[in-house]
Design a protein around this motif. Sequence first.
Motif: not given
Length: 447
Positions: A168-187
Amino acid sequence: MENFLSADRIRTRFSQAMSAMYQQEVPQYGTLMQLVATVNERTLDADCALKDRLTAADEIDRLNIERHGAIRVGTADELATLRQLFAVMGMSPVGYYDLSQAGVPVHSTAFRPVDDAALRRNPFRVFTSLLRPELIDDPALREKATTILAARDIFTPRCRALLRVHQEQGGFTADQAEAFVTEALETFRWHAHSPVDSQTYQALNQQHRLIADVVCFPGCHINHLTPRTLDIDRVQQLMPSRGIDPKTLIEGPPRRQVPILLRQTSFRALEEAIIFQDGHPGTHTARFGEIEQRGVALTPKGRALYDRLLSEAGSGQDNEQHQQHLAAIFRDFPDDETTLRQQGLAWFHYRLSEKGMMTPPAQGESLDTLIAQGRVVADPIVYEDFLPVSAAGIFQSNLGDQAQVRSAGQASRQAFEAALGCEVLDEMALYEARQQRSLAQCGLRPA
């Protein structure tokens, strides 16, 4: 938005986080990285020309961060969601690999960066395989495996939500990117508890160990992370001295003056303790440590010659004898850059030297003349992709040397791309485009 983090930076954060996680899960991986770093350092110290070339081509910095991972998924939804996840990191699906032809019941692609600058920053790749349940012989077992896969979700709810935010946004802020890395790693995390009972695991394992690896766990745990070495033969020799048991053969082409394509080896798969749904303890063997040495990418003509010679060489039981046999067979493959370039066997990136910048190419001057005069430099383009025969060899050696080769069935690229949700990119077209761009940047007419 200006405050969005670049895909390159997100990719680097994720690859570093995955490397740290995998080192905790598989301590031998840390030992392997230290060994590869030592061998690379000594290789560069002993070969100043190689060091200068890698530096001039802007390739030296990527060496220490370069990794490729391998995962296996079970459903079209899992594959399609992974495509979205890797797109956040600037990684696209490149190439189609039908490993069923070598008795491994999957087909695959490689998610990786495709832009020249992105590859220089961090060429992180993830070789991603999709199970082909139609290759499970027993219809009842096939249906059971399909039911198990349909009931799981290998992505956290937060990861799926963040993917929607990114779209929706077309990108991530630094905080969103950090959360994404943490969540994606669980996979990609290892799980020692299996959601299936021990009897189901044994039945699937008997069909093929890789089938059990895909179906019997709650996620697509990373199976290996692969550092890049400049001397794979030396790493293979030194692994036992570091307490690492290497596989028997180095896969791929032989050692050469001009390395081509990809050479791979690994330490043998670990036996890891697991607990089944019925409470019974067991072990699972799938994860291993791989090392690779990358050479120049070959053109279709060069690849056809490579495939013919590799088929002629066959395999072996002893690495030293196998490498000697390979080297004898591959005498028919030119082993100097000039011949590889002039015969159109390999892809090259062209750039102007300081001399060439002072005296730019004029209309009608030949490329060979410009190179001979030192005005244009031809750098071999690094092979960024994979070899299906080598991948199958790594899989089989780590799934048991006596693993049964089952019916390959029909190749199904169309079905794979339907599951993926897009066509895979043609790696040859990418290499050709890079070579043509470099010629144009030198002021030369593309060949």
